[in-house]
Motif scaffolding. Structure first.
Motif, PDB file in Angstrom:
ATOM      1  N   TYR A 253       0.854  -1.191   0.000  1.00 55.15           N
ATOM      2  CA  TYR A 253       0.000   0.000   0.000  1.00 55.15           C
ATOM      3  C   TYR A 253       0.884   1.232   0.000  1.00 55.15           C
ATOM      4  O   TYR A 253       1.833   1.309   0.788  1.00 55.15           O
TER       5      TYR A 253
ATOM      6  N   ARG B 136       0.619   5.706  -0.327  1.00 58.61           N
ATOM      7  CA  ARG B 136      -0.260   6.876  -0.394  1.00 58.61           C
ATOM      8  C   ARG B 136       0.572   8.080  -0.816  1.00 58.61           C
ATOM      9  O   ARG B 136       1.003   8.871   0.026  1.00 58.61           O
TER      10      ARG B 136
ATOM     11  N   LEU C  96      -6.588   3.094  -5.530  1.00 58.72           N
ATOM     12  CA  LEU C  96      -7.596   2.980  -4.475  1.00 58.72           C
ATOM     13  C   LEU C  96      -8.171   4.373  -4.217  1.00 58.72           C
ATOM     14  O   LEU C  96      -7.439   5.293  -3.855  1.00 58.72           O
ATOM     15  N   ALA C  97      -9.477   4.516  -4.443  1.00 60.07           N
ATOM     16  CA  ALA C  97     -10.136   5.801  -4.143  1.00 60.07           C
ATOM     17  C   ALA C  97     -10.944   5.609  -2.867  1.00 60.07           C
ATOM     18  O   ALA C  97     -10.379   5.507  -1.784  1.00 60.07           O
ATOM     19  N   GLY C  98     -12.273   5.483  -2.980  1.00 62.12           N
ATOM     20  CA  GLY C  98     -13.089   5.277  -1.783  1.00 62.12           C
ATOM     21  C   GLY C  98     -13.125   3.823  -1.338  1.00 62.12           C
ATOM     22  O   GLY C  98     -13.543   3.505  -0.227  1.00 62.12           O
TER      23      GLY C  98
ATOM     24  N   GLN D  47     -15.098   1.507  -2.221  1.00 67.81           N
ATOM     25  CA  GLN D  47     -16.419   0.907  -2.036  1.00 67.81           C
ATOM     26  C   GLN D  47     -16.764  -0.114  -3.118  1.00 67.81           C
ATOM     27  O   GLN D  47     -17.690  -0.907  -2.950  1.00 67.81           O
TER      28      GLN D  47
ATOM     29  N   MET E 206     -12.956  -2.811  -2.279  1.00 68.07           N
ATOM     30  CA  MET E 206     -12.855  -3.640  -1.063  1.00 68.07           C
ATOM     31  C   MET E 206     -13.672  -4.931  -1.157  1.00 68.07           C
ATOM     32  O   MET E 206     -13.141  -6.001  -0.838  1.00 68.07           O
ATOM     33  N   PRO E 207     -14.933  -4.849  -1.610  1.00 65.94           N
ATOM     34  CA  PRO E 207     -15.653  -6.118  -1.762  1.00 65.94           C
ATOM     35  C   PRO E 207     -14.946  -7.076  -2.736  1.00 65.94           C
ATOM     36  O   PRO E 207     -14.882  -8.281  -2.479  1.00 65.94           O
TER      37      PRO E 207
ATOM     38  N   ASP F 124      -3.164   4.577  -3.126  1.00 67.14           N
ATOM     39  CA  ASP F 124      -4.247   5.375  -2.536  1.00 67.14           C
ATOM     40  C   ASP F 124      -4.093   6.819  -3.039  1.00 67.14           C
ATOM     41  O   ASP F 124      -3.085   7.469  -2.771  1.00 67.14           O
TER      42      ASP F 124
ATOM     43  N   VAL G 147     -21.956   4.187   2.329  1.00 73.12           N
ATOM     44  CA  VAL G 147     -21.186   3.997   1.091  1.00 73.12           C
ATOM     45  C   VAL G 147     -20.959   5.351   0.417  1.00 73.12           C
ATOM     46  O   VAL G 147     -19.880   5.623  -0.120  1.00 73.12           O
ATOM     47  N   ARG G 148     -21.950   6.234   0.493  1.00 73.74           N
ATOM     48  CA  ARG G 148     -21.792   7.558  -0.138  1.00 73.74           C
ATOM     49  C   ARG G 148     -20.774   8.426   0.592  1.00 73.74           C
ATOM     50  O   ARG G 148     -20.188   9.330   0.006  1.00 73.74           O
ATOM     51  N   HIS G 149     -20.548   8.150   1.871  1.00 76.70           N
ATOM     52  CA  HIS G 149     -19.517   8.915   2.588  1.00 76.70           C
ATOM     53  C   HIS G 149     -18.114   8.586   2.090  1.00 76.70           C
ATOM     54  O   HIS G 149     -17.204   9.408   2.189  1.00 76.70           O
ATOM     55  N   ARG G 150     -17.907   7.353   1.605  1.00 75.32           N
ATOM     56  CA  ARG G 150     -16.569   6.935   1.175  1.00 75.32           C
ATOM     57  C   ARG G 150     -16.431   6.899  -0.345  1.00 75.32           C
ATOM     58  O   ARG G 150     -15.390   7.244  -0.890  1.00 75.32           O
TER      59      ARG G 150
ATOM     60  N   ALA H 259      -1.022  -4.134   5.384  1.00 79.49           N
ATOM     61  CA  ALA H 259      -1.818  -3.263   4.507  1.00 79.49           C
ATOM     62  C   ALA H 259      -3.217  -3.812   4.276  1.00 79.49           C
ATOM     63  O   ALA H 259      -4.176  -3.079   4.159  1.00 79.49           O
TER      64      ALA H 259
ATOM     65  N   ASP I  80     -19.583 -10.211   3.323  1.00 82.31           N
ATOM     66  CA  ASP I  80     -18.335 -10.007   2.574  1.00 82.31           C
ATOM     67  C   ASP I  80     -18.532  -9.016   1.443  1.00 82.31           C
ATOM     68  O   ASP I  80     -17.660  -8.839   0.602  1.00 82.31           O
ATOM     69  N   THR I  81     -19.715  -8.413   1.380  1.00 80.21           N
ATOM     70  CA  THR I  81     -20.065  -7.657   0.178  1.00 80.21           C
ATOM     71  C   THR I  81     -20.392  -6.194   0.448  1.00 80.21           C
ATOM     72  O   THR I  81     -20.931  -5.508  -0.417  1.00 80.21           O
ATOM     73  N   SER I  82     -20.107  -5.693   1.646  1.00 75.25           N
ATOM     74  CA  SER I  82     -20.377  -4.294   2.012  1.00 75.25           C
ATOM     75  C   SER I  82     -21.865  -3.959   2.026  1.00 75.25           C
ATOM     76  O   SER I  82     -22.229  -2.804   1.890  1.00 75.25           O
TER      77      SER I  82
ATOM     78  N   LEU J 124     -18.702  10.738  10.327  1.00 75.99           N
ATOM     79  CA  LEU J 124     -19.575  10.230   9.260  1.00 75.99           C
ATOM     80  C   LEU J 124     -19.608   8.699   9.293  1.00 75.99           C
ATOM     81  O   LEU J 124     -18.576   8.057   9.503  1.00 75.99           O
ATOM     82  N   SER J 125     -20.791   8.131   9.047  1.00 77.72           N
ATOM     83  CA  SER J 125     -20.892   6.668   9.078  1.00 77.72           C
ATOM     84  C   SER J 125     -20.087   6.046   7.946  1.00 77.72           C
ATOM     85  O   SER J 125     -20.071   6.565   6.824  1.00 77.72           O
TER      86      SER J 125
ATOM     87  N   GLN K  19      -6.203   3.183   5.893  1.00 76.09           N
ATOM     88  CA  GLN K  19      -6.966   4.355   5.455  1.00 76.09           C
ATOM     89  C   GLN K  19      -7.504   5.148   6.650  1.00 76.09           C
ATOM     90  O   GLN K  19      -7.918   6.293   6.487  1.00 76.09           O
TER      91      GLN K  19
END
Ligand SMILES: Cc1cc2nc3c(=O)[nH]c(=O)nc-3n(C[C@H](O)[C@H](O)[C@H](O)COP(=O)(O)OP(=O)(O)OC[C@H]3O[C@@H](n4cnc5c(N)ncnc54)[C@H](O)[C@@H]3O)c2cc1C
Ligand code: FES
Ligand code: FES
Lengths: 281, 164
Positions: free
Chosen positions: A8, A10, A31-33, A35, A38-39, A53, A106-109, B19, B41-43, B55-56, B66
């Motif tokens: 990793y 940054r 790597l951005a958010g 979302q 990661m999955p 990152d 999810v929208r926060h990240r 990492a 496993d899928t968010s 923020l959540s 991160q």
């Protein structure tokens, strides 16, 4: 599951980030958010050797005014885009579509640029940027929206290319707008989505621009409908009749969420609804 | 190994982490904060929701690296050790849980919602909790609990309004 091991970094400058990608020799991933990434890592569907990152790069941040356009930074989160005053003034269609993406956490990240670079045909933002004729600004060049989405989960970005942001023209400021998304469960992706912009003069439609989500491996414009409604009345009947052409030239997938036939039907119904809401009738 | 410096529930931690270590695993396995569960496993499920700089976020979808330089609040940081946080109390009082697996995430997502909207309608509560799945309750009592907590928290902030 736990992702397979990776390194990793940054970087704090764009130069360092591009160099890191080059040195990774196609085994690196931006790597951005995270979302979408990661999955994929957790399910071990992706095995990058190094994650770069890009959250530390100032060029990718925020939304700025630039004369006759606004530039939305790739690292602007969905949460930031939805509430940004420049986006609300000049690209309310983008704000509206972004508010339908995923869920608050999810929208926060998750980021604007990540959604576009991921190039998921079910993603909501590619159709919006296509409809608005966005210009993709990368570390190497500028790419018009119609050339950016190459195929299913494939953008025109080279492995060592970083998306900095998208330039959205102010041409559509003040136009009626609507994003009509059909999905069956909360936080779900669009089965089909319709991005729509209309300019009205004296009860008529002067211009319409329509982009379809998930009607093929890339977002597509519904040109036939745009032509059919132009210079016609702003009425539900006219929209319904024009929207019959919405599936023209599309190649929708058949999957667990619906058959291609069902999607063609949805495209017609949703396009008529999107036009009506955008035109305010 | 990358170094992280992260505030969790008001305490600063300095650690070397792999990492690939997920923030959830860092919280649970390294810091012992098992109040934050992992459900998928899928968010999708939201069980792992924590606050990052207020923020959540789904902590299974954030790498520990991160979180470097950021502030994390987990469900364990809400109560003061004696009394429950008003949101926790409201979940208890409205019977907003059965197995309780989704509850920490629900509570954190609900707090995020109230940060943005102190007086949400039932529909807004449902939209705010869109990213959190519950397999037991059918959500009715969860919505009631969030409304009750919202009412209580507003009155606690503006006691003069409560009296009028
Ligand atoms: C539960 C859930 C529901 C979702 N629902 C929806 C939905 O309804 N609609 C929707 O549109 N999306 C949805 N998403 C996806 C979400 O919008 C993601 O935020 C987005 O797809 C990826 O953005 P990111 O910043 O997280 O990118 P990342 O996951 O960090 O990256 C995604 C990909 O883009 C690349 N990339 C990212 N940024 C750049 C850059 N600047 N330059 C070059 N390459 C880059 C990465 O290398 C990676 O391949 C959902 C996600 C989840 C987890
Ligand atoms: S564990 Fe399911 S969203 Fe994080
Ligand atoms: S109480 Fe069991 S999952 Fe919600």
């Amino acid at each position: 599951m736990i992702p397979a091991p990776f390194d990793y970094v940054r970087p704090s400058t764009l130069n360092d980030a591009v160099t890191a990608l080059r040195e990774a020799d196609e085994e690196g991933k931006v790597l951005a958010g995270g979302q979408s990434l990661m999955p994929l890592l957790r399910l071990r569907l992706a095995y990058p050797e190094v994650l770069i990152d890009v959250s530390g790069l100032p060029e990718l941040r925020g939304v700025r005014d630039d004369g006759d356009s606004i530039v939305v930074g790739a690292m602007a989160t969905h949460y930031e885009v939805m509430r940004d005053p420049l986006v609300q003034a000049h690209a309310p269609l983008l704000a509206a579509a972004t508010s339908t993406v995923a869920d608050p956490a999810v929208r926060h990240r998750g980021t604007f640029g990540g959604s576009l670079a991921h190039a998921d045909p079910a993603g909501d933002l590619p159709a919006v940027v296509l409809t608005m004729d966005g210009l993709f600004v990368t570390s190497a060049r500028e790419i018009p929206a119609r050339d950016f989405f190459a195929d299913y989960l494939t953008s025109a970005l080279e492995p060592d290319e970083i998306l900095l942001g998208v330039r959205l023209p102010k041409t559509y400021t003040g136009w009626g707008f609507h994003y009509e998304k059909f999905h069956r469960t909360a936080q779900a992706w669009a089965v089909v989505g319709v991005a729509c912009l209309v300019r009205r003069t004296d009860g008529e439609i002067a211009h319409a621009r329509i982009g379809l989500t998930n009607m093929g491996s890339t977002p597509v414009r519904a040109y036939a409908v745009e032509t059919a409604v132009a210079d016609g009345p702003a009425s539900r009947e006219a929209f319904q009749s024009a929207a019959r052409d919405a599936p023209d030239g599309t190649n929708p997938p058949s999957d667990l969420h619906g058959s291609a036939e069902y999607r063609r039907h949805l495209a017609q119904v949703l396009t008529a609804r999107a036009l009506a809401t955008a035109a305010g009738v | 190994m990358p170094h992280v410096s992260v505030d969790v529930d008001g305490v600063r931690y300095e650690d070397e982490v792999e990492a690939r270590l997920l923030l959830t695993h860092y919280l649970r396995d390294r810091l012992g904060k098992v109040g934050t569960p992992i459900g998928c496993d899928t968010s999708n499920c939201g069980a792992c929701t924590v606050l990052m700089d207020g923020l959540s976020v789904k902590s299974c979808s954030v790498l520990a690296v991160q979180a470097d330089g950021h502030e994390i609040t987990t469900v364990e940081g809400l109560g003061d050790g004696q009394d429950l946080h008003p949101m926790q109390r409201a979940f208890h009082e409205e019977h907003a849980l059965q197995c309780g697996y989704c509850t920490p995430g629900m509570i954190m997502a609900a707090l995020d919602l109230l940060r943005d909207n102190a007086d949400p309608s039932d529909e807004e509560i449902r939209a705010g909790l869109e990213g959190n799945l519950c397999r037991c309750t059918g959500y009715q009592n969860i919505v009631r609990a969030v409304r009750r907590a919202a009412d209580g928290m507003r009155q606690a902030e503006r006691p003069e309004e409560a009296r009028s």
